[in-house]
Motif scaffolding. Structure first.
Motif, short mmCIF file in Angstrom:
data_model
loop_
_atom_site.label_atom_id
_atom_site.label_comp_id
_atom_site.label_asym_id
_atom_site.label_seq_id
_atom_site.Cartn_x
_atom_site.Cartn_y
_atom_site.Cartn_z
N ALA A 179 73.87 71.61 40.40
CA ALA A 179 72.49 71.18 40.16
C ALA A 179 71.72 70.98 41.46
CB ALA A 179 72.47 69.90 39.34
N SER A 180 72.44 70.70 42.56
CA SER A 180 71.81 70.45 43.86
C SER A 180 71.74 71.71 44.72
CB SER A 180 72.60 69.38 44.62
OG SER A 180 72.70 68.20 43.87
N HIS A 181 72.16 72.83 44.18
CA HIS A 181 72.18 74.11 44.91
C HIS A 181 73.15 74.07 46.08
CE1 HIS A 181 68.91 75.43 42.39
NE2 HIS A 181 68.26 74.33 42.70
N VAL A 182 74.27 73.41 45.87
CA VAL A 182 75.36 73.41 46.84
C VAL A 182 76.42 74.36 46.30
CG1 VAL A 182 77.22 72.04 47.88
CG2 VAL A 182 74.92 71.08 47.70
N TRP A 183 76.80 75.35 47.13
CA TRP A 183 77.85 76.27 46.73
C TRP A 183 79.19 75.63 47.06
CZ3 TRP A 183 80.47 80.19 50.13
CH2 TRP A 183 81.37 80.96 49.39
N LEU A 184 79.89 75.20 46.02
CA LEU A 184 81.16 74.52 46.19
C LEU A 184 82.26 75.57 46.35
CD1 LEU A 184 81.75 71.53 46.29
CD2 LEU A 184 82.42 71.63 43.91
N GLN A 185 82.86 75.62 47.52
CA GLN A 185 83.91 76.59 47.81
C GLN A 185 85.28 76.11 47.34
OE1 GLN A 185 82.99 76.45 51.97
NE2 GLN A 185 82.19 78.54 51.94
#
Length: 135
Positions: free
Chosen positions: A25-31
């Motif tokens: 939702a925060s536009h963080v690409w979780l690797q």
């Protein structure tokens, strides 16, 4: 605000899922998001540990942290590392940031959440033997 699960593994998975949803939702690409063994705290509370790595721009990272702080679940960010990733952004003037964090969620096992374990109900008294009437 606490996490639930039938055991520490399931509750830790809920923490990882929640953090993943907040990241998306925060536009963080979780690797990567991996769980670590839970630890016991006072009062039966369990600390559920999750390690994450991801990428975003400054706005995404700030939104991610703000949402974790103000979200519906009780989360503590124990460690947060942010570093610049030069040349990783397609948009001019936008800097890509790498982040890694140690995040803790909290749970109370089902028995402790509903108060002390209830003792088993006492068995009902056996019925009195029937007496024969005198003739």
């Amino acid at each position: 605000r606490l996490f639930a699960g039938r055991d520490d593994v399931m509750a830790s998975a809920e923490v990882a899922t929640y953090v993943g949803e907040v990241a998306h939702a925060s536009h963080v690409w979780l690797q990567d998001a991996s769980t670590r063994p839970a630890t016991a705290l006072d009062g039966g509370v369990r600390a559920l540990h999750v390690e994450i790595r991801g990428e975003s721009d400054l706005r995404g990272v700030l939104e991610f942290i703000k949402t974790l702080e103000r979200g519906g679940k009780l989360i503590r960010v124990q460690r947060l590392d942010i570093s610049s990733q030069p040349g990783r952004s397609d948009q001019p003037g936008t800097e890509t940031l790498a982040l890694s964090a140690s995040i803790v969620g909290y749970a109370i096992p089902d028995q402790a959440a509903s108060g002390a374990a209830s003792p088993a109900p006492a068995p009902a008294p056996a019925p009195a033997p029937a007496q024969k009437e005198a003739p």
